[in-house]
Design a protein around this motif. Structure first.
Motif, PDB file in Angstrom:
ATOM      1  N   SER A  20       0.836  -1.200   0.000  1.00 59.91           N
ATOM      2  CA  SER A  20       0.000   0.000   0.000  1.00 59.91           C
ATOM      3  C   SER A  20       0.870   1.249   0.000  1.00 59.91           C
ATOM      4  O   SER A  20       2.070   1.198   0.302  1.00 59.91           O
ATOM      5  N   GLU A  21       0.242   2.379  -0.296  1.00 53.92           N
ATOM      6  CA  GLU A  21       0.953   3.663  -0.226  1.00 53.92           C
ATOM      7  C   GLU A  21       1.466   3.903   1.196  1.00 53.92           C
ATOM      8  O   GLU A  21       2.568   4.417   1.387  1.00 53.92           O
ATOM      9  N   GLU A  22       0.654   3.524   2.185  1.00 54.64           N
ATOM     10  CA  GLU A  22       1.044   3.728   3.582  1.00 54.64           C
ATOM     11  C   GLU A  22       2.270   2.895   3.935  1.00 54.64           C
ATOM     12  O   GLU A  22       3.182   3.381   4.634  1.00 54.64           O
ATOM     13  N   GLN A  23       2.312   1.655   3.470  1.00 53.22           N
ATOM     14  CA  GLN A  23       3.468   0.806   3.744  1.00 53.22           C
ATOM     15  C   GLN A  23       4.723   1.341   3.060  1.00 53.22           C
ATOM     16  O   GLN A  23       5.807   1.370   3.658  1.00 53.22           O
ATOM     17  N   HIS A  25       5.324   4.421   2.216  1.00 54.14           N
ATOM     18  CA  HIS A  25       5.703   5.646   2.932  1.00 54.14           C
ATOM     19  C   HIS A  25       6.454   5.313   4.214  1.00 54.14           C
ATOM     20  O   HIS A  25       7.477   5.936   4.542  1.00 54.14           O
ATOM     21  N   ALA A  26       5.963   4.323   4.952  1.00 51.40           N
ATOM     22  CA  ALA A  26       6.603   3.922   6.211  1.00 51.40           C
ATOM     23  C   ALA A  26       8.004   3.381   5.969  1.00 51.40           C
ATOM     24  O   ALA A  26       8.945   3.704   6.715  1.00 51.40           O
ATOM     25  N   SER A  98       0.561  -6.254   9.754  1.00 56.66           N
ATOM     26  CA  SER A  98       0.016  -5.503  10.889  1.00 56.66           C
ATOM     27  C   SER A  98      -0.536  -6.395  12.000  1.00 56.66           C
ATOM     28  O   SER A  98      -0.680  -5.951  13.143  1.00 56.66           O
TER      29      SER A  98
END
Length: 217
Positions: A20-23, A25-26, A98
């Protein structure tokens, strides 16, 4: 989209991972934080962002799918990353999974302090770190104990094997597969090789393998 993010998504595609974009980014923020801390605390010998991306992040991502396959069907998964250093592969595993609880263990306090900071900065409630030697740990056994270039297989099994529950796994991330290490493992410990698999790390021109260990008998 930045070049680094493009490379990251391409590496995930090659490894068969949905990201994902969130992953993404992290993972990129993790590298930025590592570079920042590295100036003071010397977390890793690598200084270049591109090198860190390939040799740390892609390398750690390469084990995600093999681990998921072994651990599928479990409602919760508890993982110890032994000799984790600045959180490799533990932080990457926490970002990508997660529902897994990841605890990074290292004998160097500044490194576990960095991992604890990453748990907060990256909003990873499933990530923790302990400044302790693995042989001193007294908490309950876990589903998986993993190490990345931590020690010889025999030393790894001797120190960390007792922390794996009866249905769990002990797994080592290695460069070359070395038969002499496997022979030493069998002669010195109650553990033996269950299997090993070659890892293809995107953009990395080096040998990598994952060695699964099991108790004898």
């Amino acid at each position: 989209m930045s070049d680094s993010k493009k490379c990251l998504f391409e590496a995930a595609r090659q490894l068969g991972l949905e990201m994902s974009e969130e992953q993404a980014h992290a993972l990129l923020m993790y590298i930025e934080q590592m570079q920042r801390w590295n100036k003071t605390y010397n977390l890793t010998a690598l200084k270049n962002k591109e090198q860190m991306l390939v040799q740390h992040i892609f390398d750690s991502l390469s084990v995600v799918l093999p681990l998921r396959k072994k651990l599928s069907g479990r409602k919760t998964v508890n993982v110890l990353d032994v000799g984790s250093g600045g959180g490799l592969p533990g932080v990457v595993l926490a970002i990508m999974n997660s529902t897994w609880n990841i605890c990074c263990i290292d004998a160097v306090e500044k490194k576990t302090a960095f991992v604890r900071q990453m748990s907060g900065v990256l909003k990873l409630p499933n990530l923790s770190a302990k400044h302790i030697r693995i042989e001193q740990r007294t908490e309950p056994q876990v589903d998986l104990v993993i190490s990345r270039a931590f020690a010889s297989l025999a030393d790894f099994a001797s120190l960390a094997g007792k922390h794996v529950d009866a249905s769990g796994y002990l797994v080592a991330m290695k460069g070359h597969y070395i038969q002499d290490e496997v022979n030493e493992l069998v002669s010195r410990t109650e553990w033996e090789e269950a299997s090993h698999e070659t890892l293809e790390v995107p953009e990395l021109d080096a040998n990598r393998c994952l060695i699964w260990l099991q108790r004898k008998g």
